[in-house]
Motif scaffolding. Structure first.
Motif, PDB file in Angstrom:
ATOM      1  N   TRP A   1      -0.378   0.510  -1.517  1.00 47.08           N
ATOM      2  CA  TRP A   1      -1.326  -0.028  -2.506  1.00 47.08           C
ATOM      3  C   TRP A   1      -2.658   0.709  -2.367  1.00 47.08           C
ATOM      4  O   TRP A   1      -3.339   0.575  -1.366  1.00 47.08           O
ATOM      5  N   GLU A   2      -2.976   1.467  -3.379  1.00 47.77           N
ATOM      6  CA  GLU A   2      -4.231   2.218  -3.413  1.00 47.77           C
ATOM      7  C   GLU A   2      -5.306   1.259  -3.934  1.00 47.77           C
ATOM      8  O   GLU A   2      -5.539   1.170  -5.141  1.00 47.77           O
ATOM      9  N   ILE A   3      -5.953   0.532  -3.031  1.00 46.52           N
ATOM     10  CA  ILE A   3      -6.774  -0.600  -3.471  1.00 46.52           C
ATOM     11  C   ILE A   3      -8.097  -0.184  -4.114  1.00 46.52           C
ATOM     12  O   ILE A   3      -8.711  -0.977  -4.827  1.00 46.52           O
ATOM     13  N   THR A   4      -8.523   1.044  -3.873  1.00 47.30           N
ATOM     14  CA  THR A   4      -9.745   1.541  -4.510  1.00 47.30           C
ATOM     15  C   THR A   4      -9.747   3.058  -4.471  1.00 47.30           C
ATOM     16  O   THR A   4      -9.123   3.669  -3.594  1.00 47.30           O
ATOM     17  N   MET A   5     -10.460   3.653  -5.434  1.00 49.29           N
ATOM     18  CA  MET A   5     -10.662   5.100  -5.398  1.00 49.29           C
ATOM     19  C   MET A   5     -12.048   5.433  -4.869  1.00 49.29           C
ATOM     20  O   MET A   5     -12.447   6.599  -4.825  1.00 49.29           O
ATOM     21  N   ALA A   6     -12.802   4.410  -4.476  1.00 51.21           N
ATOM     22  CA  ALA A   6     -14.114   4.633  -3.880  1.00 51.21           C
ATOM     23  C   ALA A   6     -13.944   5.196  -2.477  1.00 51.21           C
ATOM     24  O   ALA A   6     -13.050   4.793  -1.733  1.00 51.21           O
ATOM     25  N   CYS A   7     -14.796   6.134  -2.111  1.00 51.30           N
ATOM     26  CA  CYS A   7     -14.736   6.698  -0.765  1.00 51.30           C
ATOM     27  C   CYS A   7     -16.110   7.212  -0.371  1.00 51.30           C
ATOM     28  O   CYS A   7     -16.872   7.702  -1.218  1.00 51.30           O
ATOM     29  N   ASN A   8     -16.410   7.101   0.911  1.00 48.57           N
ATOM     30  CA  ASN A   8     -17.692   7.555   1.440  1.00 48.57           C
ATOM     31  C   ASN A   8     -17.626   8.996   1.932  1.00 48.57           C
ATOM     32  O   ASN A   8     -18.589   9.506   2.504  1.00 48.57           O
ATOM     33  N   MET A   9     -16.496   9.653   1.729  1.00 49.17           N
ATOM     34  CA  MET A   9     -16.350  11.060   2.102  1.00 49.17           C
ATOM     35  C   MET A   9     -15.866  11.863   0.906  1.00 49.17           C
ATOM     36  O   MET A   9     -15.388  11.301  -0.087  1.00 49.17           O
ATOM     37  N   ARG A  10     -15.991  13.185   1.005  1.00 53.96           N
ATOM     38  CA  ARG A  10     -15.513  14.096  -0.033  1.00 53.96           C
ATOM     39  C   ARG A  10     -14.684  15.185   0.645  1.00 53.96           C
ATOM     40  O   ARG A  10     -15.066  16.353   0.704  1.00 53.96           O
ATOM     41  N   CYS A  11     -13.549  14.786   1.190  1.00 52.55           N
ATOM     42  CA  CYS A  11     -12.740  15.678   2.026  1.00 52.55           C
ATOM     43  C   CYS A  11     -12.181  16.849   1.227  1.00 52.55           C
ATOM     44  O   CYS A  11     -11.728  16.683   0.087  1.00 52.55           O
ATOM     45  N   LYS A  12     -12.173  18.002   1.855  1.00 60.15           N
ATOM     46  CA  LYS A  12     -11.724  19.221   1.187  1.00 60.15           C
ATOM     47  C   LYS A  12     -10.238  19.201   0.838  1.00 60.15           C
ATOM     48  O   LYS A  12      -9.789  19.949  -0.024  1.00 60.15           O
ATOM     49  N   HIS A  13      -9.478  18.339   1.517  1.00 57.98           N
ATOM     50  CA  HIS A  13      -8.037  18.312   1.258  1.00 57.98           C
ATOM     51  C   HIS A  13      -7.583  17.026   0.561  1.00 57.98           C
ATOM     52  O   HIS A  13      -6.383  16.779   0.457  1.00 57.98           O
TER      53      HIS A  13
ATOM     54  N   GLY B   1      -6.536   4.315  -0.101  1.00 54.36           N
ATOM     55  CA  GLY B   1      -7.588   4.531  -1.088  1.00 54.36           C
ATOM     56  C   GLY B   1      -7.563   5.968  -1.545  1.00 54.36           C
ATOM     57  O   GLY B   1      -6.507   6.603  -1.537  1.00 54.36           O
ATOM     58  N   GLY B   2      -8.760   6.473  -1.811  1.00 55.04           N
ATOM     59  CA  GLY B   2     -10.061   6.056  -1.367  1.00 55.04           C
ATOM     60  C   GLY B   2     -10.120   5.587   0.075  1.00 55.04           C
ATOM     61  O   GLY B   2      -9.270   5.848   0.880  1.00 55.04           O
ATOM     62  N   GLU B   3     -11.178   4.892   0.346  1.00 52.26           N
ATOM     63  CA  GLU B   3     -11.392   4.291   1.659  1.00 52.26           C
ATOM     64  C   GLU B   3     -11.310   2.780   1.499  1.00 52.26           C
ATOM     65  O   GLU B   3     -12.173   2.163   0.867  1.00 52.26           O
ATOM     66  N   PRO B   4     -10.255   2.148   2.054  1.00 50.18           N
ATOM     67  CA  PRO B   4     -10.066   0.702   1.868  1.00 50.18           C
ATOM     68  C   PRO B   4     -11.280  -0.135   2.254  1.00 50.18           C
ATOM     69  O   PRO B   4     -11.564  -1.157   1.615  1.00 50.18           O
ATOM     70  N   PHE B   5     -11.999   0.284   3.292  1.00 50.37           N
ATOM     71  CA  PHE B   5     -13.138  -0.520   3.738  1.00 50.37           C
ATOM     72  C   PHE B   5     -14.338  -0.421   2.788  1.00 50.37           C
ATOM     73  O   PHE B   5     -15.347  -1.098   3.001  1.00 50.37           O
ATOM     74  N   CYS B   6     -14.223   0.390   1.738  1.00 50.90           N
ATOM     75  CA  CYS B   6     -15.252   0.402   0.689  1.00 50.90           C
ATOM     76  C   CYS B   6     -15.147  -0.836  -0.196  1.00 50.90           C
ATOM     77  O   CYS B   6     -16.085  -1.153  -0.925  1.00 50.90           O
ATOM     78  N   ARG B   7     -13.990  -1.514  -0.152  1.00 52.75           N
ATOM     79  CA  ARG B   7     -13.839  -2.752  -0.919  1.00 52.75           C
ATOM     80  C   ARG B   7     -14.393  -3.922  -0.118  1.00 52.75           C
ATOM     81  O   ARG B   7     -13.961  -4.174   1.023  1.00 52.75           O
ATOM     82  N   SER B   8     -15.316  -4.647  -0.707  1.00 51.73           N
ATOM     83  CA  SER B   8     -15.960  -5.757   0.000  1.00 51.73           C
ATOM     84  C   SER B   8     -15.006  -6.911   0.268  1.00 51.73           C
ATOM     85  O   SER B   8     -15.258  -7.740   1.137  1.00 51.73           O
ATOM     86  N   ASP B   9     -13.901  -6.962  -0.491  1.00 49.54           N
ATOM     87  CA  ASP B   9     -12.954  -8.071  -0.320  1.00 49.54           C
ATOM     88  C   ASP B   9     -11.727  -7.674   0.492  1.00 49.54           C
ATOM     89  O   ASP B   9     -10.711  -8.387   0.487  1.00 49.54           O
ATOM     90  N   LEU B  10     -11.784  -6.557   1.220  1.00 50.13           N
ATOM     91  CA  LEU B  10     -10.612  -6.096   1.966  1.00 50.13           C
ATOM     92  C   LEU B  10     -10.101  -7.161   2.931  1.00 50.13           C
ATOM     93  O   LEU B  10      -8.898  -7.434   3.008  1.00 50.13           O
ATOM     94  N   LEU B  11     -10.998  -7.785   3.656  1.00 50.53           N
ATOM     95  CA  LEU B  11     -10.574  -8.805   4.626  1.00 50.53           C
ATOM     96  C   LEU B  11      -9.932 -10.008   3.934  1.00 50.53           C
ATOM     97  O   LEU B  11      -8.984 -10.606   4.454  1.00 50.53           O
TER      98      LEU B  11
END
Length: 353
Positions: free
Chosen positions: A12-24, A61-71
């Motif tokens: 489950w890709e819960i968000t496309m938000a991410c705090n990084m911009r990885c080259k790969h 994700g993205g980065e799952p922990f970018c979602r405030s409701d992850l927990l």
């Protein structure tokens, strides 16, 4: 009467938000995209998963922990008795979050680390390596299962031993490795892509680490197929007498993916619109899964569609070309041969002697 086999797992890709911009990054993640599932819609999806007997789920994700409701989502999965894996870059895991995670069992956090500090921070961003290993420390403090995922590229293929030593020092429990594929950001950085000929050497390396038995080492589904060393790694990592036999891509057969907006797809790595089977906001998961036309690209796939070496391979009928996304991203179609199949690469290696 037709017997329907329901999926065992989902990504489950819960968000496309991410705090990084990885080259790969295969998804080119940055900011949240429109129509991301709400918390309530997430709960409804989890109910759907429970109703079909899903055995476990991976949150990515993205980065799952970018979602405030992850927990909140994790707690609801826990209530529904669906174990969860979280795939994270580790940057946002704080002591408070680790403490909360320790109350949700079982849960495993897989942190992406792509090399020693200089290499990892070059691929991701400065400080990423230290934050990832701080997260490993916190997860162990609160007795949360954890592991490392490494995406293999030319950028890190010669520095894996240094990373391995860091993982050992951090007492990381398992190490999964996967191919970087020419999609998303990596399609723009093709100089980083491994050549098929690089794989046998890498398999030899990971197998040697597996034999050391200091950490569970295993490949993702995009690597291997009827390779003795890969089979041995799987036996050791999963403590089995016999390695699981590869019987073709799982997408739409034994697993599926859910995109951020509720679109159901066979695999979250195969993102083209033509592979979307429906949306859980409009149809139930059960309805989509049971539809005889759903996932037909893979459910009805046969060896006759394969090309090149895969078509003529003695394992073609059960293997069906290995990972569909490898074939799609490297050749433009799932009907192509798999140039990264280590079985065929090993045959070529023997023929050249």
């Amino acid at each position: 009467m037709v017997t329907i086999t329901y999926p065992k797992t989902c990504v489950w890709e819960i968000t496309m938000a991410c705090n990084m911009r990885c080259k790969h990054c295969g998804s080119s993640c940055s900011t949240p995209l429109p129509n991301e599932l709400t918390t309530l819609e997430g709960f409804k999806f989890i109910d759907m998963c429970k109703s079909i007997g899903l055995e476990w789920i991976s949150l990515s994700g993205g980065e799952p922990f970018c979602r405030s409701d992850l927990l909140l989502l994790l707690k609801y999965l826990n209530k529904c008795n669906i174990p969860a894996n979280i795939i994270s870059n580790g940057w946002l895991i704080t002591e408070e979050i680790a403490k909360e995670l320790s109350l949700i069992k079982p849960v495993r956090v897989m942190i992406s680390v792509d090399g020693p500090k200089a290499v990892h921070d070059l691929i991701r961003k400065p400080g990423a390596f230290d934050r990832a290993f701080k997260s490993f420390e916190l997860l162990q403090k609160y007795r949360i299962m954890s592991g490392c995922i490494t995406t293999l590229t030319k950028t890190n293929m010669d520095s894996l031993e240094e990373l391995y030593q860091s993982l050992l020092k951090a007492n990381v429990q398992c190490w999964q490795f996967q191919l970087g594929m020419p999609m998303g950001n990596l399609a723009k950085n093709k100089e980083m892509l491994l050549e098929p000929e690089d794989l046998p050497k890498l398999i030899d390396y990971f197998h040697s680490k597996s034999i050391e038995n200091k950490i569970g080492v295993f490949p993702a589904d995009c690597i291997g197929y009827y390779d003795e060393k890969v089979d041995d790694m799987l036996k050791r990592a999963f403590m089995r007498d016999v390695a699981p036999v590869w019987r073709g891509c799982n997408a739409g057969k034994r697993s599926f993916g859910l995109l951020h907006n509720g679109d159901v797809i066979g695999c979250t790595s195969i993102r083209d619109k033509e592979y979307i089977e429906g949306n859980i906001k409009e149809r139930s998961l059960r309805d989509i899964w049971e539809d005889p036309n759903s996932f037909s690209w893979n459910r009805k796939f046969s060896k006759e569609r394969l090309a090149g070496e895969c078509k003529n391979c003695k394992y073609s009928e059960q293997c069906l070309g290995g990972c569909a996304n490898v074939r799609l991203t490297t050749k433009g179609t799932v009907d192509s041969e798999n140039k990264y199949c280590t079985y065929n690469l090993n045959l070529k290696k023997e023929d050249s002697k």
